[in-house]
Design an enzyme around this catalytic site. Structure first.
Site, PDB file in Angstrom:
ATOM      1  N   LYS A  18       0.813  -1.070   0.110  1.00 28.84           N
ATOM      2  CA  LYS A  18      -0.011   0.047   0.100  1.00 28.84           C
ATOM      3  C   LYS A  18       0.854   1.258  -0.008  1.00 28.84           C
ATOM      4  O   LYS A  18       2.024   1.228   0.513  1.00 28.84           O
ATOM      5  CB  LYS A  18      -0.951  -0.022   1.142  1.00 28.84           C
ATOM      6  N   SER A  41      -9.345   1.522   2.617  1.00 26.56           N
ATOM      7  CA  SER A  41      -8.679   2.494   1.764  1.00 26.56           C
ATOM      8  C   SER A  41      -7.468   1.711   1.137  1.00 26.56           C
ATOM      9  O   SER A  41      -6.956   1.838   0.070  1.00 26.56           O
ATOM     10  CB  SER A  41      -8.067   3.565   2.675  1.00 26.56           C
ATOM     11  N   SER A  84      -9.801  -0.814   6.818  1.00 29.35           N
ATOM     12  CA  SER A  84      -9.523  -0.985   5.354  1.00 29.35           C
ATOM     13  C   SER A  84      -8.808  -2.144   5.053  1.00 29.35           C
ATOM     14  O   SER A  84      -8.353  -2.042   3.729  1.00 29.35           O
ATOM     15  CB  SER A  84      -8.246   0.231   5.190  1.00 29.35           C
TER      16      SER A  84
END
Length: 553
Positions: A61, A135, A159
């Site tokens: 990420k 996210s 997330s």
């Protein structure tokens, strides 16, 4: 896992080219650099070195440091180039994993939708009209598309679990503090966790063992079968159509596995979840912005993210102290509700919104997605999202929530409830065809013979072994027809492994059947049909093969 590290890295970059999903990535490592690293791994394993993740490809990420790649947190003006990997990344690379690149995310990890990024909204891997979940959107989609074997995300409010649920993946959110968050851009520093996306429970557990920065000492429990708390469906609030039934089926599966299932009051968890954004705890996101010296008027700030953070800066200090008292009360109630249960089973989300629904109500749609996930870190718990079948052909996921340091226990419970998922096949995976043994090896079970809805065209592709490409016709395009098909059931983990090995130009998507249902199935990229023979008129792959064989004799 099959093949050398070099072969798997090359296959990953080929897959990146084939799926053409640039919005998944913020930064990709040069293929030559990744291949050189893979060659070194192959040489070390050949020399006898034990590397438990040798050859696994890893996506990270974009708010987690990877040496040589910019850390952007989804905001170009914030980007910096770290000199070293975050400890979580370093731990997996030391075990033989090869980083492919940094992935897109809801900016500053603020969102559960996957659309709040100047690098573009990350489309769902199975249904492009639906959100991917955030996210950690890019990380989940990279695994779901079969590019990466593992991916790192973060999870502050869900997330690491919401995108997993929307893609039929395992999403592991460890006990807060178990995995180092050094080298992670903070969203809410006191609540942030590094999370793992994987296609199987074993892979997720293996990654956690390597990531854990300290030994885990789970609390003791009374002897006997696992005890799982569940919710009264009426207490869950409004769910998407079919979701309550899917949750009930998962509860039944768990009970049938020998677990003790007890209905409990889940209101303390839901009330605590509301505190995360409706209370004062969101002010910590504003603190992160100030510490990161971000100008609220920056042109590349997502407007929804900027609105959330700017409002958080106006919350008075006394509100935080009041909310801390309230949270302590809810934590006591939640502990009492769980009693002797090892885990609480809940849906990951109340539903799966479309991109249009999120665009129409970005804050409301996002808030709904966090109904069941927002409380977990506030209460200091661990959680594990696992596939639980499909609803209307799309993945449905549940999560197990446990007391601190019961991460391994959640994995053990989850192994009891791995469901079977349907898969529609129309070509080389049909019974008696060359690739059918793949389904059998992965635990596949034949369900029924059927046909597709009359909306498809079938083409013979120039592949080895021969296989067809099924394409759904758009409204107003060339007329479609029904094509012979079979429905099989595979363990959810088996489907993930099959997808990881799926060669271009094949993809996985929703296939409508003649009875009006829709299940995951093999489709084909339209570009691969150039020059391919249209064989729809034969009614199916086997009929075409039989006629072709008769002509060749």
């Amino acid at each position: 896992m099959t093949g050398s590290a070099l072969a798997r890295v090359r296959a990953a970059y080929d897959r990146i080219d084939a799926v053409r999903r640039p919005e998944v990535w913020i930064g990709l490592r040069p293929q030559a650099t990744a291949e050189a690293e893979a060659r070194d791994i192959d040489a070390r394993t050949a020399a006898g070195e034990r590397l438990p993740l040798a050859g696994r490809t890893l996506a990270v990420k974009g708010n987690i440091d990877v040496a040589g790649l910019p850390t952007t947190a989804g905001c170009p003006s914030y980007a910096y180039r770290p000199e070293r990997d975050a400890p979580a990344v370093a731990a997996l690379r030391a075990a033989g994993a090869v980083v492919l690149g940094s992935t897109n995310l809801d900016q500053f990890a603020t969102g559960l939708v996957g659309t709040r990024s100047p690098y573009g909204a990350v489309r769902n891997a199975f249904d492009p009209e639906r959100v991917s979940g955030g996210s950690s959107s890019g990380s989940a989609v990279a695994v779901a598309l079969g590019i990466a074997d593992l991916a790192l995300g973060t999870d502050t409010a869900g997330s690491g679990r919401v995108p997993a649920a929307f893609h039929g993946l395992v999403g592991l959110k460890p006990t807060p503090g178990l995995v180092s968050t050094e080298g992670v851009v903070p969203a809410c520093a006191s609540l942030d966790c590094v999370s793992v996306f994987a296609r199987t429970l074993d892979e997720a557990g293996e990654a956690l063992a390597l990531l854990a920065s300290q030994p885990s000492h789970p609390p003791g429990r009374a002897p006997g079968p696992h005890r799982v708390a569940v919710a009264d469906p009426a207490a869950l609030g409004e769910l998407d159509s079919g979701w309550a039934d899917a949750y009930a089926r998962t509860v039944d599966t768990l009970a049938a596995s020998g677990a003790e299932v007890t209905t409990v009051d889940v209101s303390p968890f839901l009330e605590a979840a509301a505190l995360l954004y409706e209370g004062a705890f969101v002010a910590e996101r504003y603190t992160a912005f100030v510490d990161e010296q971000l100008a609220m008027g920056s042109t590349d700030l997502d407007p929804t993210v900027a609105g959330i953070v700017s409002r958080a800066g106006t919350i008075p200090a006394h509100r935080l102290f009041a909310d801390r008292v309230r949270l302590a009360e809810l934590a006591d109630r939640a502990r009492d509700a769980l009693g002797t249960a090892d885990a609480l089973l809940l849906p990951v989300t109340p539903g799966h919104p479309t991109l249009a629904e999120v665009a129409a109500d970005p804050v409301g749609a996002n808030a709904r997605l966090g109904r069941f996930t927002n409380s977990t870190n506030l209460l200091g718990q661990c959680a594990l999202a696992v596939p639980a079948g499909t609803v209307d052909g799309r993945p449905f996921g549940v999560m197990l929530i446990g007391r601190p340091h019961t991460d391994d226990r959640l994995l053990a419970i989850a192994r009891r409830m791995t469901p079977a998922v349907p898969l529609a096949v129309v070509g080389a995976h049909l019974t008696g065809e060359p690739l059918n043994p793949q389904l059998l090896t992965l635990g596949g079970r034949f369900v029924r013979a059927t046909v597709t809805a009359p909306r498809y065209r079938l083409h013979a592709l120039a592949t080895t072994p021969p296989k067809p490409g099924l394409v759904r016709m758009a409204p107003g395009a060339e007329a479609g027809a029904s094509v012979e098909a079979e429905v099989w059931e595979l363990p959810a983990e088996g489907l993930g492994l099959l997808l990881a090995e799926l060669p271009a130009p094949m993809t996985l998507g929703r296939v409508e059947l003649g009875d009006g249902t829709a299940v995951p199935g093999f489709l084909c990229e339209p570009e691969a049909l150039v020059g391919a023979e249209d064989i729809t008129g034969y009614g199916g792959w086997r009929a075409y093969r039989a006629r072709k064989g008769a002509r060749s004799r």
